[in-house]
Design a protein around this motif. Structure first.
Motif, mmCIF file in Angstrom:
data_model
loop_
_atom_site.group_PDB
_atom_site.id
_atom_site.type_symbol
_atom_site.label_atom_id
_atom_site.label_comp_id
_atom_site.label_asym_id
_atom_site.label_seq_id
_atom_site.Cartn_x
_atom_site.Cartn_y
_atom_site.Cartn_z
ATOM 1 N N TYR A 185 0.832 -1.200 0.000
ATOM 2 C CA TYR A 185 0.000 0.000 0.000
ATOM 3 C C TYR A 185 0.873 1.258 0.000
ATOM 4 O O TYR A 185 1.930 1.301 0.636
ATOM 5 N N SER A 186 0.400 2.270 -0.729
ATOM 6 C CA SER A 186 1.069 3.576 -0.756
ATOM 7 C C SER A 186 0.074 4.651 -0.335
ATOM 8 O O SER A 186 -1.105 4.604 -0.712
ATOM 9 N N TYR A 187 0.574 5.640 0.434
ATOM 10 C CA TYR A 187 -0.296 6.683 0.988
ATOM 11 C C TYR A 187 0.154 8.060 0.534
ATOM 12 O O TYR A 187 1.350 8.314 0.309
ATOM 13 N N TRP A 188 -0.833 8.948 0.368
ATOM 14 C CA TRP A 188 -0.519 10.325 0.020
ATOM 15 C C TRP A 188 0.243 10.985 1.178
ATOM 16 O O TRP A 188 -0.147 10.859 2.334
ATOM 17 N N ILE A 226 6.896 10.723 -1.530
ATOM 18 C CA ILE A 226 6.972 9.726 -2.609
ATOM 19 C C ILE A 226 5.768 9.909 -3.531
ATOM 20 O O ILE A 226 4.620 9.776 -3.085
ATOM 21 N N PRO A 227 6.013 10.227 -4.815
ATOM 22 C CA PRO A 227 4.879 10.409 -5.739
ATOM 23 C C PRO A 227 4.129 9.097 -5.962
ATOM 24 O O PRO A 227 4.693 8.010 -5.875
ATOM 25 N N ILE A 228 2.833 9.223 -6.251
ATOM 26 C CA ILE A 228 2.014 8.078 -6.622
ATOM 27 C C ILE A 228 1.487 8.353 -8.030
ATOM 28 O O ILE A 228 0.718 9.306 -8.242
ATOM 29 N N ASP A 229 1.951 7.548 -8.978
ATOM 30 C CA ASP A 229 1.576 7.743 -10.391
ATOM 31 C C ASP A 229 1.860 9.174 -10.835
ATOM 32 O O ASP A 229 1.052 9.797 -11.549
ATOM 33 N N GLY A 230 3.018 9.721 -10.393
ATOM 34 C CA GLY A 230 3.449 11.041 -10.824
ATOM 35 C C GLY A 230 2.841 12.205 -10.079
ATOM 36 O O GLY A 230 3.130 13.363 -10.381
ATOM 37 N N LYS A 231 2.007 11.916 -9.091
ATOM 38 C CA LYS A 231 1.355 12.986 -8.337
ATOM 39 C C LYS A 231 1.794 12.946 -6.872
ATOM 40 O O LYS A 231 2.202 11.910 -6.358
ATOM 41 N N THR A 232 1.664 14.112 -6.214
ATOM 42 C CA THR A 232 1.883 14.194 -4.771
ATOM 43 C C THR A 232 0.624 14.768 -4.133
ATOM 44 O O THR A 232 -0.308 15.199 -4.834
ATOM 45 N N SER A 233 0.599 14.799 -2.808
ATOM 46 C CA SER A 233 -0.594 15.263 -2.102
ATOM 47 C C SER A 233 -0.945 16.708 -2.433
ATOM 48 O O SER A 233 -2.118 17.092 -2.391
ATOM 49 N N ASP A 234 0.065 17.523 -2.776
ATOM 50 C CA ASP A 234 -0.216 18.929 -3.095
ATOM 51 C C ASP A 234 -0.164 19.230 -4.583
ATOM 52 O O ASP A 234 -0.190 20.382 -4.993
ATOM 53 N N GLY A 240 -2.323 17.550 -7.052
ATOM 54 C CA GLY A 240 -3.409 16.785 -7.662
ATOM 55 C C GLY A 240 -3.686 15.449 -7.031
ATOM 56 O O GLY A 240 -4.558 14.706 -7.489
ATOM 57 N N GLY A 241 -2.928 15.114 -5.967
ATOM 58 C CA GLY A 241 -3.156 13.847 -5.290
ATOM 59 C C GLY A 241 -4.234 13.950 -4.237
ATOM 60 O O GLY A 241 -5.031 14.900 -4.213
ATOM 61 N N GLY A 242 -4.248 12.991 -3.330
ATOM 62 C CA GLY A 242 -5.275 12.960 -2.309
ATOM 63 C C GLY A 242 -4.828 13.580 -1.006
ATOM 64 O O GLY A 242 -3.724 14.124 -0.878
ATOM 65 N N LYS A 243 -5.698 13.472 -0.024
ATOM 66 C CA LYS A 243 -5.446 14.018 1.295
ATOM 67 C C LYS A 243 -4.313 13.257 1.980
ATOM 68 O O LYS A 243 -4.217 12.033 1.882
ATOM 69 N N VAL A 244 -3.444 14.007 2.662
ATOM 70 C CA VAL A 244 -2.303 13.393 3.344
ATOM 71 C C VAL A 244 -2.789 12.300 4.310
ATOM 72 O O VAL A 244 -3.707 12.512 5.101
ATOM 73 N N GLY A 245 -2.167 11.130 4.183
ATOM 74 C CA GLY A 245 -2.512 9.999 5.043
ATOM 75 C C GLY A 245 -3.549 9.064 4.465
ATOM 76 O O GLY A 245 -3.724 7.952 4.969
ATOM 77 N N SER A 246 -4.233 9.511 3.398
ATOM 78 C CA SER A 246 -5.236 8.634 2.790
ATOM 79 C C SER A 246 -4.558 7.668 1.820
ATOM 80 O O SER A 246 -3.481 7.927 1.298
ATOM 81 N N LEU A 247 -5.226 6.547 1.608
ATOM 82 C CA LEU A 247 -4.683 5.506 0.745
ATOM 83 C C LEU A 247 -4.690 5.968 -0.708
ATOM 84 O O LEU A 247 -5.710 6.421 -1.230
ATOM 85 N N GLY A 248 -3.528 5.845 -1.366
ATOM 86 C CA GLY A 248 -3.430 6.284 -2.751
ATOM 87 C C GLY A 248 -3.334 5.161 -3.758
ATOM 88 O O GLY A 248 -3.749 5.302 -4.907
ATOM 89 N N LYS A 249 -2.782 4.031 -3.318
ATOM 90 C CA LYS A 249 -2.561 2.951 -4.279
ATOM 91 C C LYS A 249 -2.344 1.637 -3.546
ATOM 92 O O LYS A 249 -1.842 1.600 -2.423
#
Length: 384
Positions: free
Chosen positions: A37-40, A50-58, A60-69
């Protein structure tokens, strides 16, 4: 992370021990499934996000601490041996979507490898994994007299790629089995509703299945409440479409076999109870089978632990499973309850009727022919 303990990996192993003697075993090929699991807002050892699919929390990603992938970083591999030491190796790999902050299974890819004690085994390079795709949505339920709206619940499952298993025996004869399935949602779970299957053959003597003339056998499954009050379990199976296989002997002579099956639920599984097979023949010399006077061969199976309509175990040759140490669900007996009758016309009107009766023994959990008796009679146009 962010003051909370977050699950980073989940490792899952499967152990199986069935009443019929089949069980999982630990071998070099056995692997536990690992999901990572990876988190925003998750950071590396240098403190960088750590980016998730090229995005970060600030960005276009999700809320910090929420599950991203969620990624199935290691496919699960289960090695099963049946009571007779035949081996089936099942591999399962999953893809996930994040819905409402939860990892939901999007697709499951499943493959099967077979190694039997008689020398037959699957040809991996010609086989194909089955792929099932799941969908999620909203549903309204009544709880304590109030409407409750649920989101992210399983609403459907579709097989997006049929499974193909190619098995070659010790002599090089090849059997290609194709299986496609449809699903229904029962109590929030995807259950197999229909299975369409067909088998094609390529033999070393030059005989083969005529694929364009074959027809899939279709079995429909029913779920409900069983005699013990269990809900959502398998309670019935019906062969709603007969399977048709056309064999060419390599010289153009063709035999068409039409097979229908009935089923019985034994220990929660659908077991084949009867197999009815009708054979039609068309040869290049003009000889052919005729429907009049012909009859299908019927083979009836009995299983250890099988019960009658009153819930009592049916004896097999005076024996029962718990008293005589027999594995529940294993095939105990096969009986040719109706002989097959084929009427052949030589192309000139002379007819030969052949009645065939077979006897079976159970070997390695399978019904094997040990004797075959044929009786023939001929009626010729000249009165002979």
């Amino acid at each position: 992370m962010n003051g909370q303990a977050k699950v980073k990996t989940v490792t899952t192993g499967t152990s199986i021990d069935n009443l019929d003697g089949s069980r999982s075993v630990e071998t070099a090929e056995t692997k536990k499934s690992v999901v990572t699991y990876s988190y925003w807002g998750e950071k590396d050892e240098n403190g960088n996000e750590i980016p998730i699919d090229g995005k970060t929390s600030d960005t276009g990603g999700g809320k910090v601490g929420s599950l991203g992938k969620a990624v199935n970083t290691q496919a699960g591999v289960t090695v099963m041996k049946d009571f007779f030491e035949n081996v089936t190796i099942s591999t399962s790999k999953q893809n996930y979507d994040i819905i409402n902050g939860q990892a939901k299974v999007k697709t499951v890819s499943s493959g099967t490898k077979i190694v039997n004690v008689d020398g037959s085994k699957s040809v991996d390079s010609e086989s194909q994994d089955s792929v099932v795709t799941y969908t999620y949505g909203k549903r309204t339920e009544i709880r304590d007299g109030k409407k409750v709206r649920l989101n992210g619940v399983l609403t459907g499952a579709v097989q997006s790629q049929e499974g193909i298993t190619v098995v070659k025996d010790a002599f090089g004869n090849k059997t290609i089995s194709k299986t496609s399935q449809t699903y229904t949602i029962v109590l929030g779970q995807a259950k197999v509703e229909m299975v369409s299957s067909r088998t094609d053959v390529e033999n070393v003597d030059g005989s083969y299945s005529v694929k364009e003339d074959g027809v899939y056998s279709v079995v429909k499954y029913t779920y409900g409440v069983d005699a013990d009050g269990r809900v959502g379990v398998l309670i019935g199976a019906e062969n709603i479409a007969a399977g048709v296989s056309v064999m060419d002997d390599g010289f153009g002579n063709r035999t068409t076999s039409t097979t229908e099956q009935t089923y019985k639920i034994v220990n929660g599984q659908a077991k084949v109870k009867t197999v009815s097979t009708r054979t039609d023949i068309v040869n290049l010399d003009g000889s052919h089978s005729v429907a009049e006077g012909s009859a299908a061969s019927v083979l009836t199976y009995s299983y250890w632990g099988e019960k009658d309509e009153n819930g009592r175990e049916i004896l097999i040759d005076g024996k029962m499973s718990n008293r005589d140490n027999r594995r529940v669900g294993l095939l105990g007996k096969a009986l040719n309850t109706q002989s097959g009758v084929t009427v052949m016309d030589d192309g000139f009107g002379n007819r030969t009727t052949t009645k065939t009766t077979q006897e079976y023994d159970i070997k390695l959990g399978q019904a094997k022919v040990v004797s075959s008796k044929s009786e023939s009679s001929t009626v010729n146009l000249d009165g002979g």
